[in-house]
Design an enzyme around this catalytic site. Sequence first.
Site, PDB file in Angstrom:
ATOM      1  N   ASP A 472      -2.993   2.631   7.889  1.00 41.93           N
ATOM      2  CA  ASP A 472      -4.250   2.913   7.203  1.00 41.93           C
ATOM      3  C   ASP A 472      -5.258   1.792   7.420  1.00 41.93           C
ATOM      4  OD1 ASP A 472      -2.649   1.188   5.692  1.00 41.93           O
ATOM      5  OD2 ASP A 472      -3.674   1.705   3.835  1.00 41.93           O
ATOM      6  N   ASP A 477      -2.760  -6.251   2.110  1.00 40.63           N
ATOM      7  CA  ASP A 477      -1.308  -6.134   1.950  1.00 40.63           C
ATOM      8  C   ASP A 477      -0.906  -4.661   1.875  1.00 40.63           C
ATOM      9  OD1 ASP A 477      -2.452  -5.492  -0.447  1.00 40.63           O
ATOM     10  OD2 ASP A 477      -1.235  -6.837  -1.671  1.00 40.63           O
ATOM     11  N   GLU A 478      -1.097  -3.970   2.967  1.00 40.23           N
ATOM     12  CA  GLU A 478      -0.761  -2.546   2.998  1.00 40.23           C
ATOM     13  C   GLU A 478      -0.274  -2.198   4.399  1.00 40.23           C
ATOM     14  OE1 GLU A 478      -3.355  -0.123   0.808  1.00 40.23           O
ATOM     15  OE2 GLU A 478      -2.252   1.704   1.247  1.00 40.23           O
ATOM     16  N   TRP A 537      -1.132  15.054   2.733  1.00 44.11           N
ATOM     17  CA  TRP A 537      -0.398  13.872   3.192  1.00 44.11           C
ATOM     18  C   TRP A 537       0.922  14.357   3.815  1.00 44.11           C
ATOM     19  CZ3 TRP A 537      -4.675  13.123   0.693  1.00 44.11           C
ATOM     20  CH2 TRP A 537      -5.302  11.896   0.739  1.00 44.11           C
ATOM     21  N   GLU A 740     -13.357   2.154   4.924  1.00 43.93           N
ATOM     22  CA  GLU A 740     -12.480   3.006   4.122  1.00 43.93           C
ATOM     23  C   GLU A 740     -13.298   3.903   3.187  1.00 43.93           C
ATOM     24  OE1 GLU A 740      -9.967   0.787   1.427  1.00 43.93           O
ATOM     25  OE2 GLU A 740      -8.581   2.479   1.212  1.00 43.93           O
ATOM     26  N   HIS A 761     -10.674   1.296   8.352  1.00 46.38           N
ATOM     27  CA  HIS A 761      -9.810   2.446   8.086  1.00 46.38           C
ATOM     28  C   HIS A 761     -10.308   3.545   9.018  1.00 46.38           C
ATOM     29  CE1 HIS A 761      -7.508   1.618   4.458  1.00 46.38           C
ATOM     30  NE2 HIS A 761      -7.302   2.897   4.227  1.00 46.38           N
TER      31      HIS A 761
HETATM   32  C1  RAM Z   1      -4.806   4.020   0.287  1.00 48.61           C
HETATM   33  C2  RAM Z   1      -4.487   3.969   1.726  1.00 48.61           C
HETATM   34  C3  RAM Z   1      -4.618   5.244   2.490  1.00 48.61           C
HETATM   35  C4  RAM Z   1      -4.691   6.464   1.655  1.00 48.61           C
HETATM   36  C5  RAM Z   1      -3.984   6.298   0.357  1.00 48.61           C
HETATM   37  C6  RAM Z   1      -4.026   7.495  -0.542  1.00 48.61           C
HETATM   38  O1  RAM Z   1      -4.121   2.982  -0.368  1.00 48.61           O
HETATM   39  O2  RAM Z   1      -5.281   2.973   2.286  1.00 48.61           O
HETATM   40  O3  RAM Z   1      -5.722   5.227   3.338  1.00 48.61           O
HETATM   41  O4  RAM Z   1      -4.125   7.514   2.405  1.00 48.61           O
HETATM   42  O5  RAM Z   1      -4.464   5.207  -0.357  1.00 48.61           O
END
Ligand code: RAM
Length: 874
Positions: A472, A477-478, A537, A740, A761
Amino acid sequence: MLTPYALSTDGRTTPLGVDERTPLLSWRLRSDRDADAQTAYRIEVTTGGVTAWDTGRVESAENSAIAYDGPTLRSRTRYDWRVTVWDGSGEEAGAAESWFETAILHADEWVGTWIARDPNVHPPFDPPVVDDLTDRVRHLPAPPHLRRSFTLPAKPVRARLHATARGVYEPRLNGAKVGDRELAPGWTEYRTRVLYQTYDVTDALTAGENVLGAVLVDGWYAGFIGFDSRHQAQHYGDAPQFLAQLHVEFADGSTRTIATDADWVERPGAIRYADQLMGQYEDGSRELTGWDAPGYDASDWTPVVIADTAPGTLVAEPDEPVRVTEELTAVSVTAIGADRHLVDFGQNMVGRVRLTVRGAEPGRRIVLRHAEVLADGELYRENLRTAEATDVYLTAGGATEVFEPRFTFHGFRYVEVTGYPGVLAGKDVVGRVLHSDTPFTGHFECDDETVNQLYRNIRWGQRGNWVSVPTDCPQRDERLGWLADAQIFAPTATRNADVQAFFARWLADVRAAATPEGAFPDIAPKVAMLTEGAPAWGDGGVIIPWLLYRIYGDVRTLERSFGSMVAWIEHVHRHNPDLIWRHRTGNNYGDWLQVDAETPRDLLATAYFAQSVALVGAAARALGVDAQPYEDLHGRIRAAFQNEFVEDDGRVEGDTQTGYLLALAFDLLPPALVDRAFHRLAADVEKRDNHLTTGFVGVALLCPVLTKHGRADLAYALLHQDTYPSWGYSIAHGATTIWERWDGWTTERGFQAAEMNSFNHYSLGSIGDWLFGGVAGIEQAPGSVGYRELELRPAVGGRLTRAGASQETIRGRVASSWRLDGDQVVVDVEIPPGSTANLHVPTSDPSSVRDRSGSPVADQLRLSSGRYRFTATR
Ligand code: RAM
């Protein structure tokens, strides 16, 4: 002449390690003649000069994914292959050659064992004596350097190294890094399988002493990943392990194998810790000079321990690895005060910095902190959350020292360098861009600089977020493999690059992460905290295999995914017998990050349920499985959708752009209501003064649906919009990647909440598909697979006076472009051999269309392969 080119085996050019039992052989076609096509092919596979498989002449137009069907392939063996093609005239046309090498095909050939540092011998960490390390990094382990010295009687004629890690490793041989991979072996669902890499090391070995080694770091296996504060690291194990075997062959036919075993020794070196999220800390004074070369005294090194004698499931790396693909030079380096410099690379990139330090005294501490954006001239790092993205170098004191943190990566445009001795020159700081090295073969261009910038932002988003898995975001931290982000962006990704092998590999992790009940996850590989996938998803597990089939003709991935695709829709159906998807919706994100237009979640969910069932039905047909049950179910969900969410006047519940887009794009409306529903969609866009309200889910459908229903003008208005919310707004405010959130930063409010505000993103970049498919007009006809039947429908519009795109398909190159010339429009198209196209010339006067020779032709043309130009009144 009809000529095969770009030969590939399992989607890769001359791969060294193939472990499929029936590798798929493909080539693309080009020709200097119009209306050319392959009518027959012959594949000859030889090994050691002896024929292994010869298809003879096969009457077939197929040029992709021909499964090897000869005698069982031998392990670790080179196979050469040659394809000859025949064209429409029946004359033998071109031929081309390629080769592949098999990997380790039998589990019992693995003699190496998993080795690791002995946790009892010396402490797992040896913190540098500095006062400002955070608790997160203070106890991170120093990566072991592993080595094994061995003697060869002669220089080998052939040598292959197979290596992997539960962690990340850098292979070393006789003083140099082996190969050009980064972050190997990459991230997979390690509990199910670990990839290994194969390297040709023939030239690196000599008679006498040789040294094989590796630097072994935590990587995804033991390092920090994700955002779960209760489980931030060590998702798969506490410490990394390494496994390798080197197969050596001599001229006299004898062989030797050197593998990981108890004879290896280890010790930490200059790297005090290395973590993907936190950064890398290196002490130049502890450099183990010469450690990976012959003649080094390793008598004080520590024996390794055998961490695991069972190799586990090891799979040969099936796609292009992560590599450094580009270097960026700083656009500015600014000294701030006595001790700090701010470096701007001019581009939000993913990778690391290579810093050259000149004439420093020993023990100088240089700190690199990274950020995507600035606030008041300083790094804005709140949005990185717990990712420290900080690299530290303690100088050794040499004339020239180079610090490049090879085992971490950051998402950044700016770097603050503290402690650099003297003035930092631009040439001494280089941005090293890394990502999964999928071949980028598609391109879009027009004459509007903002649209070109949007396209560049989309490409940079695809590069930086594809670090082994589709993630993403690359900075905070993801960095997780979210399925919705991936499925929404996947059509765009296929335009830019050949992403078949990349997605096919990742889909194995998607399948592995499904629950026993059949629910796909939100993210794969699956790390803590997330359970059943949400609508749009989890559906990624259905959508992407189907897309790979449609774009690349990838039957193999579709077959491998089909069972789990069925299990997913059955799971949703089981819990929602009335066909409105309200139960078991996981985290149910809805149209994530929409703008003040909340689409009812049960509507969005049910639309996706219908779509997934439709795709399972289509997949069943493609695979020769009974599709009827899925087609019936789809009909019933569609009826339930209409009943529940659609009014007689065409209003779709919630009255949001995304609601209409889902209903229209997924064909969920009764034909009589399509126009009315579309009218409401268009009216909503217009009423908002040509602004969108769509989030991650709706946005991909917006411009394609508007264009399909005759309102390309509105799609262009959105494309050119530069007030909030729009793509143009982010670009007007300096975006070099896709944000994002539409409101990642606004003039009124400044930054969005730091808890979730990435500037890299790709989801909202899903408009890239429309730049190719709408603006340039390259689409496939319904039912076409692998671009066999093209629909070319260039859309003249907006402020553009020219636009065009090209992409490499599995058939060959497809291109479409247009330009305005006075009151004329000139259209150029290219169709690869074996494909046909319906071209719709964009003209207000169908009688005005002329071909290259000036002869009048229709505005709707059926074309076979070749290059064509048409001119018409705009
Ligand atoms: C965020 C992520 C991602 C998304 C979810 C629901 O934390 O960055 O892009 O798919 O949430």
